[in-house]
Design a protein around this motif. Structure first.
Motif, PDB file in Angstrom:
ATOM      1  N   UNK A  91     -15.739  11.644  -3.495  1.00 19.02           N
ATOM      2  CA  UNK A  91     -15.984  13.093  -3.516  1.00 19.02           C
ATOM      3  C   UNK A  91     -14.970  13.788  -4.423  1.00 19.02           C
ATOM      4  N   UNK A  92     -13.705  13.418  -4.281  1.00 19.60           N
ATOM      5  CA  UNK A  92     -12.673  14.020  -5.131  1.00 19.60           C
ATOM      6  C   UNK A  92     -12.825  13.592  -6.590  1.00 19.60           C
ATOM      7  N   UNK A  93     -13.141  12.323  -6.798  1.00 19.22           N
ATOM      8  CA  UNK A  93     -13.257  11.816  -8.164  1.00 19.22           C
ATOM      9  C   UNK A  93     -14.411  12.469  -8.912  1.00 19.22           C
ATOM     10  N   UNK A  94     -15.508  12.750  -8.214  1.00 21.85           N
ATOM     11  CA  UNK A  94     -16.653  13.410  -8.854  1.00 21.85           C
ATOM     12  C   UNK A  94     -16.273  14.790  -9.382  1.00 21.85           C
ATOM     13  N   UNK A 100       0.833  -1.211   0.000  1.00 24.79           N
ATOM     14  CA  UNK A 100       0.000   0.000   0.000  1.00 24.79           C
ATOM     15  C   UNK A 100       0.864   1.256   0.000  1.00 24.79           C
ATOM     16  N   UNK A 101       2.006   1.159   0.619  1.00 27.71           N
ATOM     17  CA  UNK A 101       2.878   2.325   0.773  1.00 27.71           C
ATOM     18  C   UNK A 101       3.378   2.868  -0.572  1.00 27.71           C
ATOM     19  N   UNK A 102       3.457   2.018  -1.595  1.00 26.02           N
ATOM     20  CA  UNK A 102       4.024   2.451  -2.878  1.00 26.02           C
ATOM     21  C   UNK A 102       2.957   2.729  -3.937  1.00 26.02           C
ATOM     22  N   UNK A 103       1.680   2.707  -3.554  1.00 26.25           N
ATOM     23  CA  UNK A 103       0.622   2.932  -4.537  1.00 26.25           C
ATOM     24  C   UNK A 103       0.506   4.410  -4.905  1.00 26.25           C
ATOM     25  N   UNK A 104       0.194   4.667  -6.174  1.00 24.57           N
ATOM     26  CA  UNK A 104      -0.030   6.047  -6.618  1.00 24.57           C
ATOM     27  C   UNK A 104      -1.490   6.314  -6.946  1.00 24.57           C
ATOM     28  N   UNK A 132      -8.123   9.512  -9.800  1.00 27.76           N
ATOM     29  CA  UNK A 132      -7.820   8.894  -8.501  1.00 27.76           C
ATOM     30  C   UNK A 132      -6.328   8.954  -8.197  1.00 27.76           C
ATOM     31  N   UNK A 133      -5.556   9.518  -9.108  1.00 22.62           N
ATOM     32  CA  UNK A 133      -4.097   9.518  -8.949  1.00 22.62           C
ATOM     33  C   UNK A 133      -3.669  10.567  -7.923  1.00 22.62           C
ATOM     34  N   UNK A 134      -2.832  10.144  -7.000  1.00 21.95           N
ATOM     35  CA  UNK A 134      -2.395  11.033  -5.919  1.00 21.95           C
ATOM     36  C   UNK A 134      -1.641  12.241  -6.468  1.00 21.95           C
TER      37      UNK A 134
END
Length: 504
Positions: A361-364, A293-297, A369-371
């Motif tokens: 909420x952010x995606x809408x 999880x730590x390396x996900x973007x 979804x990218x950090x």
């Protein structure tokens, strides 16, 4: 009402009927479909109130039971009932269903009636899973709920939705076939599909071992446990927000529930003999998956891996309880482990549902979804930032939030078996804080990342209501878990006695 009025049947079939009516309303009238679906979900949630007002908190047995012959030639019954364990999970299901339907109000504009209908039908089937006392009825509900979620991911999901939905279906369906074989064997040996009869059925160690692995495969895929977890990140990433919330908050809990309702009481000796296997896999999940999880973007994929790590606490608490009661003769410690596993399931329902709602909420607004596409969101969305930081703290296991309670109980129980095991479980609190706070740092804090972030608007009243409701659940369970533990304690104590007794 307890024992006379068919309340559980109403809770199961009302949302399914409402889903059919929502389908009939049609896509030409989306607003009517939305209002009808939300009103139906609210009504179902309201109907859970009598479950608790009329619930006998001192009774460890099943309550609100209904039993009718279903398929007489094979002794299959429509037999439903609940104890404290299933009552808590049904309440989580109806609560979450209301919030996801409200949350999806503005985010879904195509095939609206079908979308809302799928969630209502899914709600009824999940309540059926938690209520079923006939093992074949359980299996029908268990498999049936795959269909609406398969449709939700496959129709309203992201670009790789077909791949993700097929992978989700194949993993969970193929895993449950092993359970079906085990249930058929138990029926042929004992002549009954009733769980109570299966609990009393004498089984040799050889039989128990084969049955244990049949149940273990089915429910390990559902939790999911390492290494059969790979379907979950794909399903979460491609599913619409509401699908991700239901998948994380409710459907994963069915795996943990299955261990408590099937594996431990039906094959207690084999479960004890092989407890080292789920414990080892759970520790791997807690540590290794946390590092992944730590390396996900991708925010959704990060939270998906976080879910796998946190659900590892459920299986640790469950199988530590076996070791404590069998090896050390410590039923109090066993009850602590089982209580911790259940509290963790309810807590994870709130926290994971809230985290996925925040991503939604952010995606809408940004359709990303990218950090890396965010940064400094707190400058333009202060209310949203407050909620997201709060849920991030809960995800990290901050005392005072629900995320702390269940994990702390499991660690305490694990320490009584092995300090090294407890250390491995506790290590996830460090990793969890690392990936969660790093997510918050990159998305919420700092300067405004780009022009798109600068144009963001803060949450509206509907979104605030959804996130606020999740926040109340997280905070209430964090500071006052006693009502939940009191609800489940008699059932947990009875389960501890069941696993203490050998069938050999």
């Amino acid at each position: 009402m307890n024992g006379t009025f068919p309340l559980l049947s109403l809770l199961i079939w009302l949302p399914i009927l409402a889903g059919v009516i929502t389908l009939a309303i049609g896509n030409a009238r989306p607003t009517m479909a939305r209002w009808f679906a939300v009103a139906s979900a609210v009504l179902v949630f309201a109907l859970t109130v009598p479950l608790f007002t009329r619930f006998d908190f001192a009774n460890a047995g099943m309550q609100f039971e209904e039993a009718r012959v279903w398929i007489a030639s094979y002794s299959i019954q429509y037999h439903v009932g609940i104890d404290g364990i299933s009552a808590a999970l049904i309440a989580l299901t109806t609560f979450t269903s209301v919030l996801v339907l409200i949350g999806a109000w503005a985010s879904v504009n195509e095939r609206v009636s079908q979308y809302y209908a799928a969630f209502l039908i899914l709600e009824g089937l999940m309540i059926g899973v938690f209520s079923a006392l006939d093992s074949m009825l359980f299996y029908v509900f268990f498999e049936g709920m795959l269909i609406p979620m398969f449709i939700i991911i496959g129709v309203w999901g992201g670009p790789r939705r077909v791949y993700a939905s097929v992978k989700f279906f194949l993993y969970t369906f193929l895993g449950s076939l092993f359970m079906l074989v085990g249930l058929i064997y138990l029926y042929l040996k004992g002549g009954s599909w009733q769980l109570s009869d299966m609990y009393a059925l004498p089984l040799t160690m050889h039989e128990q071992t084969w049955l244990f692995f049949a149940f273990f495969i089915a429910f390990a895929v559902k939790v999911p446990m390492f290494p059969v977890h790979t379907w979950l990140p794909d399903a979460h990433v491609e599913a619409p927000t509401a699908g991700s919330v239901v998948l994380a908050a409710i459907m994963l809990k069915i795996g943990g529930y299955g261990f408590l309702r099937f594996a431990l009481p039906i094959v207690p000796d084999a479960s004890w003999a092989w407890a080292w296997l789920p414990l080892t896999l759970s520790i791997i999940a807690v540590i290794y998956v946390g590092l992944v999880a730590l390396v996900q973007d991708d925010m959704k994929k990060l939270i998906a891996y976080s879910s796998i790590a946190h659900m590892g606490f459920v299986t640790i608490g469950t199988f530590v309880a076996l070791s404590l009661v069998r090896e050390l003769g410590n039923p109090i410690g066993a009850e602590l482990g089982l209580q911790g596993a259940m509290v963790q399931m309810i807590s994870h329902g709130f926290v994971s549902g809230a985290m996925f709602s925040c991503v939604g909420v952010l995606y809408d607004r940004m359709h990303s979804r990218m950090i890396r596409d965010y940064g400094g969101v707190a400058n333009v969305m202060p209310w949203f930032a407050a909620f997201m930081v709060f849920f991030a703290m809960a995800n990290s296991g901050l005392p005072g939030t629900s995320g702390f309670v269940g994990e702390f109980m499991v660690i305490l129980a694990a320490f009584q078996k092995s300090p090294l095991l407890a250390f491995g479980a506790a290590f996830t609190l460090i990793i969890g804080a690392a990936y969660t706070l790093w997510l918050v740092k990159r998305v919420v804090w700092g300067e405004v990342g780009n022009a798109h972030v600068a144009e963001l608007t803060d949450i509206n009243k509907r979104e605030g209501f959804v996130l606020g409701a999740f926040a109340v659940g997280v905070l209430l369970l964090g500071v006052w878990p006693k009502p939940l533990t009191d609800l489940m304690q008699p059932s947990i104590a009875q389960l501890a006695k069941q696993i203490e007794s050998s069938k050999l």
